[in-house]
Design a protein around this motif. Sequence first.
Motif, mmCIF file in Angstrom:
data_model
loop_
_atom_site.group_PDB
_atom_site.id
_atom_site.type_symbol
_atom_site.label_atom_id
_atom_site.label_comp_id
_atom_site.label_asym_id
_atom_site.label_seq_id
_atom_site.Cartn_x
_atom_site.Cartn_y
_atom_site.Cartn_z
ATOM 1 N N SER A 1 0.336 -1.455 0.185
ATOM 2 C CA SER A 1 -0.345 -0.174 -0.028
ATOM 3 C C SER A 1 1.195 1.331 -0.011
ATOM 4 O O SER A 1 0.341 2.669 0.006
ATOM 5 C CB SER A 1 -0.672 -0.080 1.406
ATOM 6 O OG SER A 1 -0.232 -0.509 2.837
ATOM 7 N N ILE A 2 2.181 1.031 -0.041
ATOM 8 C CA ILE A 2 2.977 2.122 0.499
ATOM 9 C C ILE A 2 3.011 2.859 -0.925
ATOM 10 O O ILE A 2 3.069 4.220 -1.142
ATOM 11 C CB ILE A 2 3.970 2.490 0.164
ATOM 12 C CG1 ILE A 2 5.318 3.484 0.944
ATOM 13 C CG2 ILE A 2 5.231 1.497 -1.679
ATOM 14 C CD1 ILE A 2 4.677 3.683 2.443
ATOM 15 N N GLY A 3 2.771 2.461 -2.450
ATOM 16 C CA GLY A 3 2.071 3.163 -3.491
ATOM 17 C C GLY A 3 1.488 4.544 -3.796
ATOM 18 O O GLY A 3 1.659 5.532 -3.363
ATOM 19 N N THR A 4 0.071 3.543 -3.046
ATOM 20 C CA THR A 4 -0.847 4.455 -2.763
ATOM 21 C C THR A 4 -1.259 4.965 -2.415
ATOM 22 O O THR A 4 -1.773 6.602 -2.447
ATOM 23 C CB THR A 4 -2.180 2.825 -2.454
ATOM 24 O OG1 THR A 4 -2.518 2.264 -3.469
ATOM 25 C CG2 THR A 4 -3.738 3.901 -2.437
ATOM 26 N N ALA A 5 -0.305 5.170 -1.034
ATOM 27 C CA ALA A 5 -0.283 6.202 0.030
ATOM 28 C C ALA A 5 0.151 6.871 -0.153
ATOM 29 O O ALA A 5 -0.142 8.372 -0.138
ATOM 30 C CB ALA A 5 0.624 5.453 1.157
ATOM 31 N N VAL A 6 1.589 7.187 -1.023
ATOM 32 C CA VAL A 6 2.401 7.908 -1.335
ATOM 33 C C VAL A 6 1.632 9.002 -2.321
ATOM 34 O O VAL A 6 1.956 9.983 -2.677
ATOM 35 C CB VAL A 6 4.016 8.005 -2.181
ATOM 36 C CG1 VAL A 6 4.287 9.020 -3.087
ATOM 37 C CG2 VAL A 6 4.342 7.434 -1.555
ATOM 38 N N ALA A 7 0.675 8.582 -3.697
ATOM 39 C CA ALA A 7 -0.016 9.125 -4.597
ATOM 40 C C ALA A 7 -0.910 9.792 -3.591
ATOM 41 O O ALA A 7 -0.962 11.157 -3.903
ATOM 42 C CB ALA A 7 -1.003 8.050 -5.386
ATOM 43 N N ILE B 1 8.701 15.916 -9.049
ATOM 44 C CA ILE B 1 7.906 14.711 -8.966
ATOM 45 C C ILE B 1 9.416 13.090 -8.743
ATOM 46 O O ILE B 1 8.635 11.842 -8.545
ATOM 47 C CB ILE B 1 7.835 14.793 -10.692
ATOM 48 C CG1 ILE B 1 5.747 15.400 -10.648
ATOM 49 C CG2 ILE B 1 7.116 13.008 -11.297
ATOM 50 C CD1 ILE B 1 5.708 15.560 -12.128
ATOM 51 N N VAL B 2 10.336 13.681 -9.178
ATOM 52 C CA VAL B 2 11.246 12.923 -9.096
ATOM 53 C C VAL B 2 11.927 12.673 -6.995
ATOM 54 O O VAL B 2 12.005 11.424 -6.801
ATOM 55 C CB VAL B 2 12.748 13.306 -9.921
ATOM 56 C CG1 VAL B 2 13.751 12.250 -9.051
ATOM 57 C CG2 VAL B 2 12.933 13.129 -11.680
ATOM 58 N N ALA B 3 11.665 13.583 -6.490
ATOM 59 C CA ALA B 3 11.691 13.515 -5.177
ATOM 60 C C ALA B 3 10.600 12.681 -4.650
ATOM 61 O O ALA B 3 11.215 11.647 -4.140
ATOM 62 C CB ALA B 3 12.234 14.839 -4.922
ATOM 63 N N LEU B 4 9.725 12.137 -5.219
ATOM 64 C CA LEU B 4 8.767 11.958 -5.124
ATOM 65 C C LEU B 4 8.630 10.487 -4.827
ATOM 66 O O LEU B 4 8.682 9.441 -4.214
ATOM 67 C CB LEU B 4 7.139 12.395 -4.675
ATOM 68 C CG LEU B 4 5.884 11.840 -4.661
ATOM 69 C CD1 LEU B 4 5.683 12.531 -2.912
ATOM 70 C CD2 LEU B 4 4.619 12.469 -5.338
ATOM 71 N N SER B 5 8.709 10.575 -6.072
ATOM 72 C CA SER B 5 9.446 8.763 -6.614
ATOM 73 C C SER B 5 10.435 8.150 -6.074
ATOM 74 O O SER B 5 10.082 6.629 -5.444
ATOM 75 C CB SER B 5 9.266 8.720 -8.455
ATOM 76 O OG SER B 5 8.434 9.351 -9.097
ATOM 77 N N ILE B 6 11.433 8.792 -5.813
ATOM 78 C CA ILE B 6 12.289 8.199 -5.020
ATOM 79 C C ILE B 6 11.890 7.892 -3.747
ATOM 80 O O ILE B 6 12.363 6.943 -2.918
ATOM 81 C CB ILE B 6 13.694 9.070 -4.570
ATOM 82 C CG1 ILE B 6 14.314 9.443 -6.000
ATOM 83 C CG2 ILE B 6 14.869 9.365 -3.626
ATOM 84 C CD1 ILE B 6 15.305 10.858 -5.834
ATOM 85 N N MET B 7 10.962 8.828 -2.772
ATOM 86 C CA MET B 7 10.427 8.638 -1.501
ATOM 87 C C MET B 7 9.989 6.982 -2.007
ATOM 88 O O MET B 7 9.970 5.930 -0.849
ATOM 89 C CB MET B 7 9.755 9.722 -1.279
ATOM 90 C CG MET B 7 9.034 9.748 -0.008
ATOM 91 S SD MET B 7 8.332 10.932 0.731
ATOM 92 C CE MET B 7 7.130 11.288 -0.469
ATOM 93 N N GLY B 8 9.283 7.308 -2.263
ATOM 94 C CA GLY B 8 8.432 5.844 -2.845
ATOM 95 C C GLY B 8 8.872 4.892 -2.975
ATOM 96 O O GLY B 8 9.731 3.575 -2.288
ATOM 97 N N VAL B 9 10.274 4.542 -3.542
ATOM 98 C CA VAL B 9 11.156 3.216 -3.628
ATOM 99 C C VAL B 9 11.781 2.895 -2.781
ATOM 100 O O VAL B 9 11.668 2.172 -2.074
ATOM 101 C CB VAL B 9 11.795 3.524 -5.353
ATOM 102 C CG1 VAL B 9 13.523 2.643 -5.499
ATOM 103 C CG2 VAL B 9 11.451 3.515 -6.181
#
Length: 250
Positions: A180-186, A221-229
């Motif tokens: 669920s981490i991807g949904t949470a970040v979104a 967007i890159v920073a948000l993607s890095i956080m999710g990964v």
Amino acid sequence: MNRKRSKVIIAAIIILLLWQVFTMIIDLPMAPTTIEIFTAFYDGLVNGDLFTHFLWSLFRVLASTILAILIAAPLGMILGQSRRLDSFFAPAIYMLYPIPKVVFVPVVLLFFGIGNFPKILIIFIILFFQILVLVRDYAAGLPPELIYSVKSLGAGRRGLFWYVYLKGSLPAVLTALRQSIGTAVAVLYVAELFATREGLGYYIFMNGSNLFDYPAMFAGIVALSIMGVVLYFTIEDLESWLTPWVNRKS
């Protein structure tokens, strides 16, 4: 570095190279090249406030995650142990669980206003149901002979909770977080669009829609993607460390 992470890095490099070629071909201001994006990313970290926004978003995700674990995991274990309680609460869980939690964003903001709490609460709602359902199912599916053997050694309800249900349900907690981490970040991004001046959602929206600074927008967007990964693989590492008895595919 394991094979999965190597593949992720290779895939990221390929995507960035393809984006560089694509943006050079179309040559539009709203589609900055990879080089421009990472220049803006570096400037935002060193000279700007990108890192501050990153920390605000990370704080909200971590706070909601800890809160969800502390509340949903024990509740899931209790429901998994008690058929009577589970049968009583199951209809409400089955009704609320499939609903896309992003629809609660305006409701939560309407009732709780601005600030960190409503944003943390929105992510908490997502993680809560994921953890609750998986932990309940794991706890209910524990082998009866395991429970009887621990009882035969003199363990009471508290002992069963700590040494059987908690250990048996830990993989479910970590699996729910990882899924669920991807949904949470979104949803975090959506929540940070409203009534706030901190967070990557605000940073992306402000640079893209108000300042028309598209390289900075993509840097967010890159920073948000890095956080999710990073959060995903951190949970995966915790899963391997805390539950070494669980078989996993590499």
